[in-house]
Design an enzyme around this catalytic site. Structure first.
Site, PDB file in Angstrom:
ATOM      1  N   CYS A 116      18.196   4.697  16.942  1.00  0.00           N
ATOM      2  CA  CYS A 116      18.185   5.735  17.973  1.00  0.00           C
ATOM      3  C   CYS A 116      16.767   5.903  18.512  1.00  0.00           C
ATOM      4  CB  CYS A 116      18.658   7.067  17.397  1.00  0.00           C
ATOM      5  SG  CYS A 116      20.389   7.124  16.913  1.00  0.00           S
ATOM      6  N   CYS A 139      -0.960  -5.645   9.358  1.00  0.00           N
ATOM      7  CA  CYS A 139      -2.150  -5.353   8.543  1.00  0.00           C
ATOM      8  C   CYS A 139      -3.004  -6.607   8.378  1.00  0.00           C
ATOM      9  CB  CYS A 139      -1.743  -4.857   7.173  1.00  0.00           C
ATOM     10  SG  CYS A 139      -0.977  -3.243   7.231  1.00  0.00           S
ATOM     11  N   CYS A 189      24.354   4.040  14.264  1.00  0.00           N
ATOM     12  CA  CYS A 189      24.948   5.293  13.803  1.00  0.00           C
ATOM     13  C   CYS A 189      25.986   5.845  14.766  1.00  0.00           C
ATOM     14  CB  CYS A 189      23.874   6.317  13.449  1.00  0.00           C
ATOM     15  SG  CYS A 189      22.983   7.026  14.827  1.00  0.00           S
ATOM     16  N   ARG A 216      -6.506  -1.080  -1.053  1.00  0.00           N
ATOM     17  CA  ARG A 216      -5.634   0.053  -0.701  1.00  0.00           C
ATOM     18  C   ARG A 216      -4.385   0.176  -1.567  1.00  0.00           C
ATOM     19  NH1 ARG A 216      -5.004  -4.347   1.925  1.00  0.00           N
ATOM     20  NH2 ARG A 216      -2.973  -5.082   2.601  1.00  0.00           N
ATOM     21  N   ASP A 229       9.866  -5.985  -4.718  1.00  0.00           N
ATOM     22  CA  ASP A 229       8.836  -6.652  -3.910  1.00  0.00           C
ATOM     23  C   ASP A 229       8.922  -8.153  -4.168  1.00  0.00           C
ATOM     24  OD1 ASP A 229       6.088  -5.520  -2.382  1.00  0.00           O
ATOM     25  OD2 ASP A 229       6.040  -7.627  -3.007  1.00  0.00           O
ATOM     26  N   THR A 271      13.267  -5.996   7.965  1.00  0.00           N
ATOM     27  CA  THR A 271      13.801  -5.392   6.745  1.00  0.00           C
ATOM     28  C   THR A 271      13.988  -3.885   6.937  1.00  0.00           C
ATOM     29  OG1 THR A 271      12.538  -7.094   5.601  1.00  0.00           O
ATOM     30  CG2 THR A 271      13.610  -5.469   4.237  1.00  0.00           C
ATOM     31  N   ASN A 317       7.392  -5.228   7.494  1.00  0.00           N
ATOM     32  CA  ASN A 317       8.036  -5.923   8.614  1.00  0.00           C
ATOM     33  C   ASN A 317       9.234  -5.142   9.116  1.00  0.00           C
ATOM     34  OD1 ASN A 317      10.762  -7.396   7.705  1.00  0.00           O
ATOM     35  ND2 ASN A 317       9.365  -7.219   5.968  1.00  0.00           N
ATOM     36  N   CYS A 372      24.287   4.640  20.153  1.00  0.00           N
ATOM     37  CA  CYS A 372      23.537   3.820  19.189  1.00  0.00           C
ATOM     38  C   CYS A 372      24.504   2.842  18.517  1.00  0.00           C
ATOM     39  CB  CYS A 372      22.881   4.712  18.134  1.00  0.00           C
ATOM     40  SG  CYS A 372      22.163   3.773  16.770  1.00  0.00           S
ATOM     41  N   ALA A 385       0.815  -1.210   0.000  1.00  0.00           N
ATOM     42  CA  ALA A 385       0.000   0.000   0.000  1.00  0.00           C
ATOM     43  C   ALA A 385       0.855   1.269   0.000  1.00  0.00           C
ATOM     44  CB  ALA A 385      -0.929  -0.015   1.205  1.00  0.00           C
TER      45      ALA A 385
HETATM   46 ZN   LIG Z   1      21.296   5.570  15.506  1.00  0.00          ZN
END
Ligand SMILES: [Zn+2]
Length: 349
Positions: A178, A192, A254, A65, A54, A128, A125, A251, A33
């Protein structure tokens, strides 16, 4: 008159912005969607190259939708990336559409994202999403997060600490880790497929995502960009904005540069079990699954039985999900992508 005339009339875009949009390349990860909505708007806006990925085929329950698909796509069980590409080429034949029918994994995401300026979330999900976040931070590309379940959706731009592509920014944001350091255990979040989703909610989120992507592509990356986590519920007529955190020094992604989903084996392992007509999915965030709760969620989807250790759900097309308390599942198919999809939509991640 130029097909982009009404858009170039906007002072913040103008001919220069239109040129930047036309020269850009984006990756849309997942053409459900959200991916359909974003792809439609960006193709009409004239984004030069749109790469679509996909793993799924069009199903009749998508048509409520997923705005790029029609009845015939569902009747013919067309691959979503291919059906979407065909539709988008009709919408705008002047741009390049690159469909990929693939399950996005740590093994292929780098090549799928290669030469793309912005990574766009059309996913269903979390695993991913963490993988896309790892790639965005590692490669210095912006990631536009979007999600919708029930009647509420959420959108946010993630601008990593370093920027390495043509899109440049001075003020980075915190990354997905973060904001949400760890994904919740499988089976705890609504999806969904278990909780339902309202078409207008995904449309409003995908429109916000497309606006953020267009802003990024024309260099509108400073204070004029909506740099918040924006939750919107058009059914309740409510929205809230939460300021994005700055990049956190603690983190793992990052701050420390440890890309656990991309390089460290986090996420799910899927393997065909030889001779058994089954795929085993093994999530690595091994929090225990509460089988009675999962059974309640699945009761409308098939015949569900469980004891303290194992849950079995037979879906209408005779596929059986067998789920263990450690989150591991066996799914009666030989197709890895089908198994991962069934895991993500019925158990969640
Ligand atoms: Zn981060």
């Amino acid at each position: 008159m130029d097909r982009y005339h009404r858009q170039t009339l906007l002072p913040s875009i103008g001919p220069k912005g239109q040129q930047a949009i036309g020269a850009s390349r984006v990756l849309i990860v997942g053409v459900g969607a959200l991916g359909c909505g974003v792809a439609d708007l960006l193709a009409r806006a004239g984004v030069g190259t749109i790469r679509l990925v996909d793993r799924d085929i069009v199903d009749h329950t998508n048509l409520q939708r997923q705005v790029l698909y029609c009845q015939e796509d569902a009747n013919e069980h067309r691959a979503k990336a291919v059906a979407a590409a065909q539709r988008l080429r009709n919408v705008n034949p002047d741009i390049t559409i690159e469909p990929h029918v693939a399950d996005v994994t740590a093994a292929n995401i780098s090549s799928l994202a290669e030469s793309c300026d912005v990574l766009i979330d059309g996913l269903d999900n979390l695993d991913t999403r963490y993988l896309v976040n790892d790639l965005a931070v590692r490669d210095g590309k912006p990631y536009v997060y979007g999600g919708a379940v029930g009647t509420e959706g959420m959108v946010m731009p993630i601008l990593p600490v370093r920027c390495e592509g043509p899109v440049q920014w001075d003020m980075p944001t915190g990354c997905l880790r973060c904001v949400f350091p760890e994904p919740p255990p499988p089976g705890t979040l609504p999806t969904c497929d278990t909780a339902g989703v309202l078409g207008p909610s995904v449309s409003v989120v995908s429109a916000h995502q497309a606006a953020i992507v267009m802003s990024l592509l024309i260099g509108r990356t400073g204070t004029e960009l909506d740099r918040t986590m924006h939750a919107i519920d058009p059914w309740a007529g409510e929205s809230r904005r939460i300021a994005l955190p700055d990049p956190r020094p603690d983190c793992p992604c990052c701050g420390a540069g440890v890309y656990e989903w991309l390089e460290g084996g986090r996420g799910k392992t899927a393997a065909v079990l030889c001779g058994r007509h089954a795929v085993q999915i093994h999530p690595h965030n091994a929090a225990a699954i509460h089988l009675p709760t999962l059974a309640v969620r699945l009761v409308d989807h098939g015949d569900v039985r469980h004891d303290d250790h194992v849950l079995r759900c037979t879906l209408p097309d005779d596929v059986t999900l067998t789920v263990f308390t450690d989150g591991r599942a066996m799914i009666s198919t030989n197709d890895l992508a089908v198994a991962r999809r069934l895991y993500d939509t019925h158990i969640g991640s």
